[in-house]
Design an enzyme around this catalytic site. Structure first.
Site, mmCIF file in Angstrom:
data_model
loop_
_atom_site.group_PDB
_atom_site.id
_atom_site.type_symbol
_atom_site.label_atom_id
_atom_site.label_comp_id
_atom_site.label_asym_id
_atom_site.label_seq_id
_atom_site.Cartn_x
_atom_site.Cartn_y
_atom_site.Cartn_z
ATOM 1 N N GLU A 8 -0.634 -5.246 6.044
ATOM 2 C CA GLU A 8 0.697 -5.359 5.425
ATOM 3 C C GLU A 8 1.536 -6.403 6.157
ATOM 4 O O GLU A 8 2.217 -7.226 5.538
ATOM 5 C CB GLU A 8 1.410 -4.006 5.468
ATOM 6 C CG GLU A 8 0.776 -2.983 4.544
ATOM 7 C CD GLU A 8 1.368 -1.593 4.666
ATOM 8 O OE1 GLU A 8 1.211 -0.817 3.733
ATOM 9 O OE2 GLU A 8 1.983 -1.276 5.703
ATOM 10 N N GLY A 66 6.246 -0.767 -0.016
ATOM 11 C CA GLY A 66 7.114 0.343 0.357
ATOM 12 C C GLY A 66 7.394 0.354 1.850
ATOM 13 O O GLY A 66 7.070 -0.595 2.570
ATOM 14 N N ALA A 67 8.017 1.436 2.312
ATOM 15 C CA ALA A 67 8.306 1.592 3.737
ATOM 16 C C ALA A 67 8.399 3.078 4.057
ATOM 17 O O ALA A 67 8.654 3.897 3.174
ATOM 18 C CB ALA A 67 9.625 0.901 4.088
ATOM 19 N N GLY A 123 0.458 4.899 5.825
ATOM 20 C CA GLY A 123 -0.843 4.880 5.129
ATOM 21 C C GLY A 123 -1.904 4.118 5.902
ATOM 22 O O GLY A 123 -2.972 3.800 5.352
ATOM 23 N N THR A 174 4.437 4.276 -3.556
ATOM 24 C CA THR A 174 5.421 3.452 -4.259
ATOM 25 C C THR A 174 4.772 2.143 -4.708
ATOM 26 O O THR A 174 4.983 1.687 -5.838
ATOM 27 C CB THR A 174 6.639 3.185 -3.348
ATOM 28 O OG1 THR A 174 6.965 4.363 -2.609
ATOM 29 C CG2 THR A 174 7.843 2.756 -4.173
ATOM 30 N N THR A 226 0.839 -1.200 0.000
ATOM 31 C CA THR A 226 0.000 0.000 0.000
ATOM 32 C C THR A 226 0.876 1.252 0.000
ATOM 33 O O THR A 226 1.944 1.253 0.615
ATOM 34 C CB THR A 226 -0.883 -0.001 1.258
ATOM 35 O OG1 THR A 226 -1.724 -1.150 1.208
ATOM 36 C CG2 THR A 226 -1.753 1.245 1.351
ATOM 37 N N GLY A 227 0.403 2.290 -0.672
ATOM 38 C CA GLY A 227 1.127 3.564 -0.654
ATOM 39 C C GLY A 227 1.481 3.997 -2.064
ATOM 40 O O GLY A 227 1.189 3.306 -3.042
#
Ligand code: 5RP
Length: 225
Positions: free
Chosen positions: A107, A86-87, A101, A35, A32-33
């Site tokens: 996640e 992502g991170a 997010g 990236t 999620t996000g």
């Protein structure tokens, strides 16, 4: 290169990394996000080469479906070969802070159910010590004030992310000023408090590979021990 261009470059590198192992039965774990969104857009280009995806949020599920990529429930998908996400911060051991997010719980579940975790991030996310990014903690709404007090006892300065409800119907406390020199220990310690659903330290299930978008190209890193 702009930050968005770096994110797009790592998304393309992630597609190259997973592409060689795709087959008609492959179900890919998708994070999620912003990236991860670039990665979803890359995946769409090869959607005929794999079966579908398990998404770590409703937002990612919607984006996958909009591209015509089937979205599966984790219960029906079983163990996944790979998870790409992502991170918010990542260190040289590939331990992370995630949850900017608000999708940290799903996640962490999908990452845990995957054989390989590929983290995709631009170079601003690589840090020596985790903790400048406020640590998200997902909490049951009835426990918010109690957990705020408990997190203060652990040394944090928690702030309620007002107006945000997670996909699981819970709330987020963003913890500023946490001492994060032992991420593994703190991850367990926070999880031990009744009412905590999940916290954004990904140390027990760190990433296996980091694709880091830098001005001079994408660097591929594995964990330093
Ligand atoms: C969402 C996350 C994201 O992976 C994290 O916030 C990074 O997002 P972005 O790719 O937009 O920088 O943990 O809960």
């Amino acid at each position: 290169m702009t930050q968005d261009e770096l994110k797009q470059a790592v998304a393309q590198a992630a597609l190259e990394e997973v592409r060689k192992d795709l087959n008609k039965d492959t179900i890919i774990g998708v994070g999620t996000g912003s990236t991860a969104n670039y990665f979803i857009d890359e995946l769409a280009k090869v959607k005929m080469d794999f079966d579908g995806a398990v998404a770590s949020s409703e937002a990612s599920a919607e984006r996958l479906k909009a591209h015509g990529i089937p979205v599966y429930d984790l219960n029906s998908a079983g163990i996944l070969d790979v998870y790409v996400d992502g991170a918010d911060e990542i260190n040289a051991r590939l331990q992370m802070i995630k949850g900017g997010g608000a999708a940290l719980t799903r996640e962490k579940i999908v990452a845990s159910a995957s054989r390989k975790f590929i983290c995709i991030a631009d170079e601003s996310k690589l840090v020596d010590i985790l903790g400048d990014f406020p640590l998200p903690v997902e909490v049951l709404p009835m426990a918010r004030s109690h957990l705020g007090r408990e997190l203060v006892k652990l040394g944090a300065d928690p702030q309620w992310r007002e107006g945000v409800t997670t996909d699981n119907g819970n709330w987020i406390l963003d913890c500023y000023n946490f001492q994060l020199d032992d991420p593994l220990k703190l991850e367990s310690r926070i999880n031990d408090i009744a009412g905590v659903v999940c916290n954004g330290i990904f140390a027990q299930r760190a990433a296996d590979v980091l694709l880091l978008g830098c001005k001079d190209g994408v660097k591929r890193m594995t964990a330093e021990v």
